[in-house]
Design an enzyme around this catalytic site. Structure first.
Site, mmCIF file in Angstrom:
data_model
loop_
_atom_site.group_PDB
_atom_site.id
_atom_site.type_symbol
_atom_site.label_atom_id
_atom_site.label_comp_id
_atom_site.label_asym_id
_atom_site.label_seq_id
_atom_site.Cartn_x
_atom_site.Cartn_y
_atom_site.Cartn_z
ATOM 1 N N ASP A 12 19.146 31.500 -28.837
ATOM 2 C CA ASP A 12 19.341 32.947 -28.966
ATOM 3 C C ASP A 12 19.997 33.408 -27.666
ATOM 4 O O ASP A 12 20.077 32.648 -26.697
ATOM 5 C CB ASP A 12 17.980 33.643 -29.159
ATOM 6 C CG ASP A 12 18.106 35.159 -29.267
ATOM 7 O OD1 ASP A 12 19.042 35.631 -29.950
ATOM 8 O OD2 ASP A 12 17.285 35.887 -28.674
ATOM 9 N N SER A 13 20.404 34.678 -27.644
ATOM 10 C CA SER A 13 20.923 35.224 -26.386
ATOM 11 C C SER A 13 19.796 35.429 -25.375
ATOM 12 O O SER A 13 20.055 35.583 -24.191
ATOM 13 C CB SER A 13 21.611 36.568 -26.659
ATOM 14 O OG SER A 13 20.688 37.447 -27.275
ATOM 15 N N CYS A 33 19.512 33.801 -33.842
ATOM 16 C CA CYS A 33 20.159 35.023 -33.359
ATOM 17 C C CYS A 33 21.041 35.523 -34.497
ATOM 18 O O CYS A 33 21.942 34.812 -34.948
ATOM 19 C CB CYS A 33 21.014 34.696 -32.137
ATOM 20 S SG CYS A 33 22.019 36.069 -31.556
ATOM 21 N N GLU A 71 14.053 43.250 -23.623
ATOM 22 C CA GLU A 71 14.144 42.260 -22.538
ATOM 23 C C GLU A 71 13.791 42.881 -21.181
ATOM 24 O O GLU A 71 13.712 42.176 -20.181
ATOM 25 C CB GLU A 71 15.563 41.657 -22.473
ATOM 26 C CG GLU A 71 15.955 40.852 -23.690
ATOM 27 C CD GLU A 71 15.701 39.343 -23.522
ATOM 28 O OE1 GLU A 71 15.365 38.887 -22.429
ATOM 29 O OE2 GLU A 71 15.842 38.633 -24.544
ATOM 30 N N CYS A 99 17.810 41.496 -36.359
ATOM 31 C CA CYS A 99 18.005 40.946 -35.014
ATOM 32 C C CYS A 99 16.683 40.287 -34.666
ATOM 33 O O CYS A 99 15.620 40.880 -34.878
ATOM 34 C CB CYS A 99 18.332 42.074 -34.039
ATOM 35 S SG CYS A 99 18.244 41.582 -32.296
ATOM 36 N N HIS A 141 15.171 39.866 -32.049
ATOM 37 C CA HIS A 141 14.327 40.580 -31.076
ATOM 38 C C HIS A 141 13.418 41.617 -31.761
ATOM 39 O O HIS A 141 12.349 41.931 -31.239
ATOM 40 C CB HIS A 141 15.196 41.335 -30.065
ATOM 41 C CG HIS A 141 15.753 40.485 -28.958
ATOM 42 N ND1 HIS A 141 16.795 39.620 -29.147
ATOM 43 C CD2 HIS A 141 15.394 40.373 -27.650
ATOM 44 C CE1 HIS A 141 17.085 39.017 -27.988
ATOM 45 N NE2 HIS A 141 16.239 39.452 -27.073
HETATM 46 N N1 DGL Z 1 18.441 38.256 -30.908
HETATM 47 C C1 DGL Z 1 19.854 38.605 -31.010
HETATM 48 C C2 DGL Z 1 20.163 38.887 -32.471
HETATM 49 O O1 DGL Z 1 19.418 38.420 -33.311
HETATM 50 C C3 DGL Z 1 20.136 39.682 -30.016
HETATM 51 C C4 DGL Z 1 21.585 39.925 -29.783
HETATM 52 C C5 DGL Z 1 21.957 40.497 -28.450
HETATM 53 O O2 DGL Z 1 21.891 39.750 -27.481
HETATM 54 O O3 DGL Z 1 22.423 41.647 -28.423
HETATM 55 O O4 DGL Z 1 21.127 39.520 -32.836
#
Ligand code: DGL
Length: 273
Positions: free
Chosen positions: A10-11, A73, A152, A184, A186
């Site tokens: 993931d990011s 992600c 975050e 997302c 997150h």
């Molecule tokens: N968890 C990422 C997603 O599912 C977050 C993306 C981001 O870094 O903006 O889209």
């Protein structure tokens, strides 16, 4: 039997919501998790750039000898799933399809809301996938640029987050949706906040459990599962600050992450315009 680990990326820490379900479903598998925190957030970036990042991270995991890659992600899945599947030698599982299917099944009034990053909304992938399951369903999309940095950040459950959730929920409540995709990885970290703001009558859909099931099925069908009965190990890598990843990750996953390693990712040249 295949003793290699599963790679998950993931990011940032959002993919830990998917990792949790993988640990529950496949406790005997080893996992390597990579958070590309140095380049977070992916959401405001052009799809082409996210695609490049996703391919770089996918290759980095392949170099660590994983047997399958989970794109935990939604933004990277929306931008790059077909390319990842074509370019990597191992199977690749993404996160959009299970949510789109679940949302098409769950809605009774044919009005589904989507909350996701700007890039995911811009990709139009959810509309395509939901309508491939049921062409009568209307998808109302709202991009949420504030949420990932808040989750975050230092106060993920604070007033600013409640305010940001209220702001993105407003248009969906007005549109009368009965189902909302948390598009997302997150966002499920804020699930109680979303549920309080939308109320019990709105079904929240997210894909972690379904994704873990798809990973399990892929391992089984391709006969690349590890031996049952053992306890799997997990390893965490980040391109950002290991201490802050360890702290945020532990809080969200409710699991001590052990030593988090900082890694650098080999960068490909951007595609010529
Ligand atoms: N968890 C990422 C997603 O599912 C977050 C993306 C981001 O870094 O903006 O889209």
């Amino acid at each position: 039997m295949d003793g290699r680990p599963i790679g998950v990326f993931d990011s940032g820490v959002g993919g830990l919501t998917v990792l949790h379900e993988i640990l529950v479903t496949l406790p005997h598998e080893d996992v390597v998790y990579l958070g590309d925190n140095a380049r977070l957030p992916y959401g405001p970036r052009p799809l082409e750039e996210v695609r490049r990042f996703a391919l770089e991270v996918g290759h980095a995991l392949e170099c660590r000898d994983v047997k399958l890659v989970v794109v935990a992600c939604n933004t990277a899945t929306a931008a790059a799933l077909p390319e990842l599947q074509q370019r990597l030698a191992v199977p690749v599982v993404g996160v959009l399809q299970p949510e789109a299917h679940a949302a098409a099944l769950a809605t009774r009034n044919r009005r589904v809301g989507l909350l996701a990053t700007e890039a995911t909304v811009a990709s139009g992938r959810y509309e395509q996938l939901v309508r491939a399951h049921d062409a009568s369903v209307e998808v109302i999309s709202v991009a949420c640029p504030r949420l990932v940095p808040l989750i975050e950040g230092s106060d993920p459950f604070g007033d600013e987050t409640i305010d940001a959730v209220r702001a993105v929920a407003g248009p969906l409540k007005e549109a009368g949706v009965d189902t909302v995709i948390l598009g997302c990885t997150h966002y499920p970290i804020l699930r109680p906040i979303f549920q309080r703001i939308f109320g019990r009558e709105v079904t929240l859909v997210f894909s972690a459990e379904e994704t873990a099931r798809e990973v399990a099925e892929t391992l089984e069908r391709k006969a690349i599962g590890n031996a049952g009965g053992r306890e799997g190990s997990y390893r965490f890598l980040t391109t950002g600050d290991p201490a802050s990843f360890a702290e945020t990750g532990k809080r969200f996953l409710q699991l001590p992450l052990g030593r988090v390693e900082r890694v650098t990712i080999a960068q490909a040249a951007p595609a010529a315009a």
